[in-house]
Design an enzyme around this catalytic site. Structure first.
Site, short mmCIF file in Angstrom:
data_model
loop_
_atom_site.label_atom_id
_atom_site.label_comp_id
_atom_site.label_asym_id
_atom_site.label_seq_id
_atom_site.Cartn_x
_atom_site.Cartn_y
_atom_site.Cartn_z
N CYS A 104 0.86 -1.19 0.00
CA CYS A 104 0.00 0.00 0.00
C CYS A 104 0.90 1.23 0.00
O CYS A 104 2.07 1.14 -0.38
CB CYS A 104 -0.99 -0.02 1.17
SG CYS A 104 -0.22 0.02 2.81
N ARG A 140 -3.30 -0.63 5.47
CA ARG A 140 -3.88 -1.70 4.68
C ARG A 140 -2.97 -2.92 4.52
O ARG A 140 -3.38 -4.05 4.82
CB ARG A 140 -4.27 -1.17 3.28
CG ARG A 140 -5.45 -0.24 3.31
CD ARG A 140 -5.59 0.53 2.00
NE ARG A 140 -4.48 1.46 1.80
CZ ARG A 140 -4.30 2.20 0.73
NH1 ARG A 140 -5.16 2.11 -0.28
NH2 ARG A 140 -3.29 3.04 0.64
N ASP A 160 -8.12 3.76 1.00
CA ASP A 160 -7.22 4.15 2.07
C ASP A 160 -8.04 4.64 3.28
O ASP A 160 -8.75 5.64 3.17
CB ASP A 160 -6.32 5.27 1.53
CG ASP A 160 -5.23 5.64 2.51
OD1 ASP A 160 -5.31 5.21 3.68
OD2 ASP A 160 -4.33 6.37 2.11
#
Ligand code: 4NP
Length: 147
Positions: free
Chosen positions: A8, A14, A118
């Site tokens: 990420c 994440r 996100d």
């Protein structure tokens, strides 16, 4: 043993949770797949995962308290068979470091056709939602790695 790298932006929200979920899934399925994670940006190198990712992981028995953020580098293409990116921006950033078509072929979007959004600037329920989104494709990626 096949190896999967989850990627990420910051490697604190994440991808560390994706890494933990895939490790738990491999264990549940009793298969051997190497799993790690990295971020395309270097802002958080050396940091542990965001508290909100740690917390939602803990709720589902996914312990990511030992995470240490690292930055994605081109050499990761040599160490991993599949590079699982969370969103289109990660895809573009990782692609820009690919050295050849073999590298490029390794990059896959975790949700195939959409982004894992996100959650960093959002509320805590975004992390709960993210957990379930990541979990929904975990078995798919473990089985894909085994092929
Ligand atoms: P991640 O979330 O890419 O899921 O780890 C983010 C973490 C940190 C930042 C952005 C996204 N940041 O700008 O510091």
């Amino acid at each position: 043993m096949k190896r999967v790298l989850c990627v990420c932006l910051g490697n604190i929200c994440r991808s560390p949770l994706a890494e933990g979920i895939l490790k738990a899934k491999a264990q549940e399925l009793q298969v051997s797949v190497g799993i790690a994670s990295a971020g395309t940006a270097g802002y958080h190198i050396g940091s542990r995962a965001d508290k909100r990712s740690e917390k939602v992981g803990k709720r589902y028995n996914v312990d990511i308290s030992n995470h240490k953020a690292q930055k994605f580098k081109a050499e990761h293409f040599d160490e991993f068979d599949i590079i699982l990116v969370m969103d289109q921006m990660n895809y573009n950033d990782v692609s820009s470091l690919a050295r050849n078509s073999e590298d490029l072929k390794k990059i896959k979007l975790y949700l195939i056709e959409e982004d894992v959004e996100d959650p960093y600037y959002g509320e805590e329920d975004g992390f709960e939602k993210m957990y379930h989104i990541l979990e929904s494709k975990a078995e798919h990626w473990i089985r894909t790695a085994l092929q």
